[in-house]
Write a protein that holds these residues in place. Structure first.
Motif: not given
Length: 338
Positions: A148-155
């Motif tokens: 979830g952190f990875i997805t949010s960071y990249l978003k």
């Protein structure tokens, strides 16, 4: 109990120029503490204001009296002065800050970066900080929260990532968020022109993780009880021990089977129920646990957890003088699958 202030709320207010007189940033996760402090240092004052109105002190090199005296100064040709105390956990007599909190300077933005620990929330100092300014606790993420952190960071960087690629990064980097952010930035830079989606193949090329032979794929092979694939991966690990240390593999397996044990206690065994029981951010992550519950009994899972612990002990030389890490992993995988 008061609602905890989130990182997103703090950043949103800072972007809207809503400033508090005191920010006390504490906790085990450095990443969010550094992000907030860096944002304040970068954007609150313009370049000409920073010369006279921005100060960074270090807890080991100063004392609370000096901090308070600096905070009481008036800004020069600026609406605000910014005072950041890094490594504030090294400050002695921090309770003396109470005197300043009774009447803080409205023109001073005082920031404490208190890492690797937290103040006791029952103490008067903590209560007064929360009344006067912003009290933020930066907590370590759980392994299940990393995708979830990875997805949010990249978003935020207007980049997407495939679920398998996200799992690969989570498994390879772990919960060091500063290192994770650095590796994600590398991936963004290496994206071909016009491409805004990170794939497992790109991670394999640029980070050095095999998309077919890694802890994520080993876990999947064990979930599906795919003996051939699991042994292929074990062989690859034996041949590439530096890239695939046993301790990392054991941590991944222990985390999964421990969560699997918890999944058996979910009131509802559907995807939503398991996701809620394990604190998963995405319902699709629960599917692996559903599959594993069909392949492994609760009793077997308990035996697997104990076997992982024993393997960990033996890998550190206890009761084991000659068996290699590769052989230990092969024995463990055999026990899991049979």
């Amino acid at each position: 109990m008061a609602k905890e202030t989130t990182y997103e709320e703090i950043v949103r207010n800072l972007k809207n120029k809503i400033y508090a007189p005191v920010y006390f940033l504490m906790g085990e996760e450095d990443y969010y503490i550094d992000r907030i402090a860096d944002y304040i240092l970068e954007y609150v004052l313009n370049d000409s204001e920073k010369e006279f109105n921005q100060t960074v002190l270090y807890g080991a090199d100063t004392d609370i009296a000096t901090v308070i005296n600096a905070a009481k100064r008036y800004p020069m040709m600026s609406k605000y002065q910014v005072l950041v105390i890094k490594e504030a956990q090294n400050l002695k007599n921090l309770d003396e800050l109470l005197y300043y909190l009774t009447k803080p300077m409205p023109s001073t933005i005082l920031v404490f970066c208190y890492k690797h620990g937290s103040l006791d929330k029952r103490k008067k100092l903590t209560v007064e900080i929360e009344k006067t300014g912003v009290l933020f606790e930066s907590k370590k993420l759980k392994d299940t929260q990393l995708p979830g952190f990875i997805t949010s960071y990249l978003k935020r960087r207007q980049v997407e990532i495939e679920p398998k690629a996200s799992e690969l990064m989570a498994e390879f980097i772990g919960t060091d968020l500063s290192r994770m952010a650095s590796e994600l930035e590398k991936l963004i830079i290496t994206l071909p022109k016009g491409q805004r989606r990170i794939t497992p193949e790109q991670i394999e090329r640029n980070i050095g993780i095999s998309k077919d032979f890694n802890n994520f794929e080993l876990r999947n092979a064990l979930i599906a009880k795919d003996v051939f694939k699991a042994n292929q991966i074990v062989k690859y690990f034996e041949e590439n021990p530096k890239s695939n240390p046993l301790q990392v593999t054991l941590a991944v397996l222990f985390n999964f089977f421990s969560n699997l044990m918890l999944a058996y206690y979910a009131p509802e065994k559907n995807e939503q129920g398991i996701a809620a029981q394990l604190g998963l951010r995405s319902v699709w992550q629960a599917r692996d646990y559903q599959t594993a519950m069909r392949c492994y009994t609760g009793v077997k899972v308990m035996k697997i957890i104990e076997a992982i612990r024993q393997c960990d002990v033996r890998s550190k030389g206890v009761g084991n003088a000659s068996v290699s890490d590769g052989e230990l992993l092969r024995e463990l995988v055999y026990l899991i699958l049979h």
